[in-house]
Design a protein around this motif. Structure first.
Motif, PDB file in Angstrom:
ATOM      1  N   ALA A  19       1.323  -1.320  -0.135  1.00 34.47           N
ATOM      2  CA  ALA A  19       0.132  -0.016   0.082  1.00 34.47           C
ATOM      3  C   ALA A  19       1.243   1.557   0.114  1.00 34.47           C
ATOM      4  O   ALA A  19       0.470   2.096   0.021  1.00 34.47           O
ATOM      5  N   GLY A  20       2.098   1.588   0.141  1.00 38.56           N
ATOM      6  CA  GLY A  20       3.015   2.236   0.220  1.00 38.56           C
ATOM      7  C   GLY A  20       3.543   2.703   1.785  1.00 38.56           C
ATOM      8  O   GLY A  20       4.177   4.010   1.534  1.00 38.56           O
ATOM      9  N   PHE A  21       2.997   1.721   2.658  1.00 37.16           N
ATOM     10  CA  PHE A  21       3.550   3.038   4.017  1.00 37.16           C
ATOM     11  C   PHE A  21       4.911   2.005   4.501  1.00 37.16           C
ATOM     12  O   PHE A  21       5.500   1.048   3.390  1.00 37.16           O
ATOM     13  N   THR A  22       4.810   2.757   5.616  1.00 34.17           N
ATOM     14  CA  THR A  22       6.593   1.502   6.184  1.00 34.17           C
ATOM     15  C   THR A  22       6.087   0.802   7.082  1.00 34.17           C
ATOM     16  O   THR A  22       5.668   1.625   8.066  1.00 34.17           O
ATOM     17  N   PHE A  23       5.848  -0.406   7.169  1.00 33.99           N
ATOM     18  CA  PHE A  23       5.844  -1.019   8.279  1.00 33.99           C
ATOM     19  C   PHE A  23       7.038  -1.213   9.457  1.00 33.99           C
ATOM     20  O   PHE A  23       8.425  -2.064   8.838  1.00 33.99           O
ATOM     21  N   LYS A  24       6.598  -1.774  10.531  1.00 31.48           N
ATOM     22  CA  LYS A  24       8.348  -1.467  11.329  1.00 31.48           C
ATOM     23  C   LYS A  24       7.432  -2.561  12.820  1.00 31.48           C
ATOM     24  O   LYS A  24       7.588  -2.455  13.859  1.00 31.48           O
ATOM     25  N   GLY A  25       6.689  -3.093  12.547  1.00 37.02           N
ATOM     26  CA  GLY A  25       5.125  -3.704  13.119  1.00 37.02           C
ATOM     27  C   GLY A  25       6.158  -5.147  13.601  1.00 37.02           C
ATOM     28  O   GLY A  25       7.466  -5.282  13.826  1.00 37.02           O
ATOM     29  N   GLU A  26       5.388  -5.972  15.234  1.00 32.14           N
ATOM     30  CA  GLU A  26       6.581  -6.913  16.262  1.00 32.14           C
ATOM     31  C   GLU A  26       5.350  -7.804  15.885  1.00 32.14           C
ATOM     32  O   GLU A  26       4.044  -7.514  16.542  1.00 32.14           O
ATOM     33  N   THR A  27       5.969  -9.598  15.624  1.00 29.54           N
ATOM     34  CA  THR A  27       5.427 -10.455  16.341  1.00 29.54           C
ATOM     35  C   THR A  27       5.150 -11.290  17.325  1.00 29.54           C
ATOM     36  O   THR A  27       6.459  -9.645  18.134  1.00 29.54           O
ATOM     37  N   TRP A  28       4.147 -11.617  18.323  1.00 31.34           N
ATOM     38  CA  TRP A  28       4.368 -12.087  19.574  1.00 31.34           C
ATOM     39  C   TRP A  28       5.922 -12.793  19.677  1.00 31.34           C
ATOM     40  O   TRP A  28       6.263 -13.672  19.286  1.00 31.34           O
ATOM     41  N   LYS A  29       6.668 -12.525  20.929  1.00 38.89           N
ATOM     42  CA  LYS A  29       7.349 -13.215  21.981  1.00 38.89           C
ATOM     43  C   LYS A  29       7.304 -14.037  23.066  1.00 38.89           C
ATOM     44  O   LYS A  29       6.269 -13.312  23.877  1.00 38.89           O
ATOM     45  N   PRO A  30       7.757 -14.567  23.596  1.00 38.80           N
ATOM     46  CA  PRO A  30       7.231 -15.139  24.631  1.00 38.80           C
ATOM     47  C   PRO A  30       7.660 -14.578  26.403  1.00 38.80           C
ATOM     48  O   PRO A  30       8.359 -14.155  25.141  1.00 38.80           O
ATOM     49  N   GLY A  31       6.970 -14.160  26.176  1.00 42.68           N
ATOM     50  CA  GLY A  31       6.932 -12.931  27.482  1.00 42.68           C
ATOM     51  C   GLY A  31       6.037 -12.002  27.522  1.00 42.68           C
ATOM     52  O   GLY A  31       6.006 -11.463  28.728  1.00 42.68           O
ATOM     53  N   LYS A  32       5.653 -12.124  26.320  1.00 41.52           N
ATOM     54  CA  LYS A  32       4.778 -10.722  25.932  1.00 41.52           C
ATOM     55  C   LYS A  32       3.548 -12.071  26.189  1.00 41.52           C
ATOM     56  O   LYS A  32       2.555 -12.343  26.002  1.00 41.52           O
ATOM     57  N   THR A  33       2.739 -10.117  26.251  1.00 41.22           N
ATOM     58  CA  THR A  33       1.326 -10.278  26.667  1.00 41.22           C
ATOM     59  C   THR A  33      -0.010 -10.044  25.349  1.00 41.22           C
ATOM     60  O   THR A  33       1.343  -9.592  24.100  1.00 41.22           O
ATOM     61  N   GLY A  34      -0.739 -11.061  25.130  1.00 40.38           N
ATOM     62  CA  GLY A  34      -1.512 -10.109  23.624  1.00 40.38           C
ATOM     63  C   GLY A  34      -0.455 -11.029  22.330  1.00 40.38           C
ATOM     64  O   GLY A  34      -0.546 -12.515  22.395  1.00 40.38           O
ATOM     65  N   CYS A  35      -1.105 -10.003  21.695  1.00 35.57           N
ATOM     66  CA  CYS A  35      -0.225 -10.764  19.867  1.00 35.57           C
ATOM     67  C   CYS A  35       0.498  -9.681  19.295  1.00 35.57           C
ATOM     68  O   CYS A  35       1.194  -8.806  20.875  1.00 35.57           O
ATOM     69  N   CYS A  36       0.077  -9.345  17.989  1.00 30.90           N
ATOM     70  CA  CYS A  36       0.872  -8.755  17.127  1.00 30.90           C
ATOM     71  C   CYS A  36       0.679  -7.341  17.069  1.00 30.90           C
ATOM     72  O   CYS A  36       0.071  -6.807  18.345  1.00 30.90           O
ATOM     73  N   ARG A  37       2.119  -6.066  17.200  1.00 32.28           N
ATOM     74  CA  ARG A  37       1.332  -4.986  17.632  1.00 32.28           C
ATOM     75  C   ARG A  37       1.911  -4.441  15.979  1.00 32.28           C
ATOM     76  O   ARG A  37       2.907  -4.516  15.789  1.00 32.28           O
ATOM     77  N   LEU A  38       0.926  -3.458  15.433  1.00 31.34           N
ATOM     78  CA  LEU A  38       0.897  -3.549  14.389  1.00 31.34           C
ATOM     79  C   LEU A  38       1.692  -1.480  14.337  1.00 31.34           C
ATOM     80  O   LEU A  38       1.364  -0.707  15.064  1.00 31.34           O
ATOM     81  N   ILE A  39       3.351  -1.339  13.521  1.00 30.19           N
ATOM     82  CA  ILE A  39       3.414  -0.007  13.007  1.00 30.19           C
ATOM     83  C   ILE A  39       3.490   0.283  12.482  1.00 30.19           C
ATOM     84  O   ILE A  39       4.289  -0.243  11.876  1.00 30.19           O
ATOM     85  N   VAL A  40       2.899   1.004  11.611  1.00 30.61           N
ATOM     86  CA  VAL A  40       2.898   1.353  10.309  1.00 30.61           C
ATOM     87  C   VAL A  40       3.515   3.036   9.704  1.00 30.61           C
ATOM     88  O   VAL A  40       2.357   3.784  10.905  1.00 30.61           O
TER      89      VAL A  40
END
Length: 169
Positions: free
Chosen positions: A140-161
């Motif tokens: 879509a033309g944006f810069t994506f800097k998201g993070e997927t889940w890692k052990p020890g974290k709660t929830g799930c992905c964090r999308l950073i655009v």
């Protein structure tokens, strides 16, 4: 005069079942590839495939690139079916500088956990499947800097655009 056929409504149960099937496919593909190629090559190959799917899906968001973060965020969030029940997104930021969404749930991760996947193995599945977001927002033309889940974290992905490189020109 003939009546138009009724459009069937998709129920939450049907949608949850579709996500469960997708999660099982990813899980089985992960297992088969890992047995054949090891974990690193498996993540590389699965990430390429999910990235390509994201690129296809990102076509519908191109009108907002490279810099209309607010419109992108609105269309993206409104396009998630049963979003509050299945994903529980929390919009942390949405302005001209970028968008950040924390997902507190994910039907893929929920299904993998229900199947007994945990720790590093769960993290690898999330990483491989999460490449879809880089494809989606990148196409879509944006810069994506998201993070997927890692052990020890709660929830799930964090999308950073953030705005795409073309926006800086």
């Amino acid at each position: 005069m003939t009546d138009a056929p009724a459009t069937p409504e998709i129920t939450l149960e049907q949608l949850s079942g579709a996500y469960a099937m997708r999660a099982k496919f990813y899980m089985h593909m992960f297992d088969v590839l890992r047995e054949e190629y090891g974990p690193d090559k498996t993540i590389e190959l699965m990430s390429k495939a999910t990235f390509r799917l994201g690129v296809e899906m990102g076509e519908k968001l191109k009108a907002h690139g490279p810099a209309n973060i607010e419109a992108l965020t609105e269309q993206f969030l409104n396009g998630i079916p049963c979003r509050d029940h299945l994903f529980s997104p929390e919009l942390l930021k949405c302005d001209a500088e970028g968008m950040e969404i924390q997902f507190h749930r994910c039907p893929l991760k929920d299904n993998w956990e229900a199947a007994g996947r945990e720790g590093d193995e769960l993290e690898m599945l999330c990483r491989a499947a999460g490449a879809i977001d880089a494809g989606l927002f990148g196409a879509a033309g944006f810069t994506f800097k998201g993070e997927t889940w890692k052990p020890g974290k709660t929830g799930c992905c964090r999308l950073i655009v953030e705005p795409g490189l073309a926006a800086a020109d």
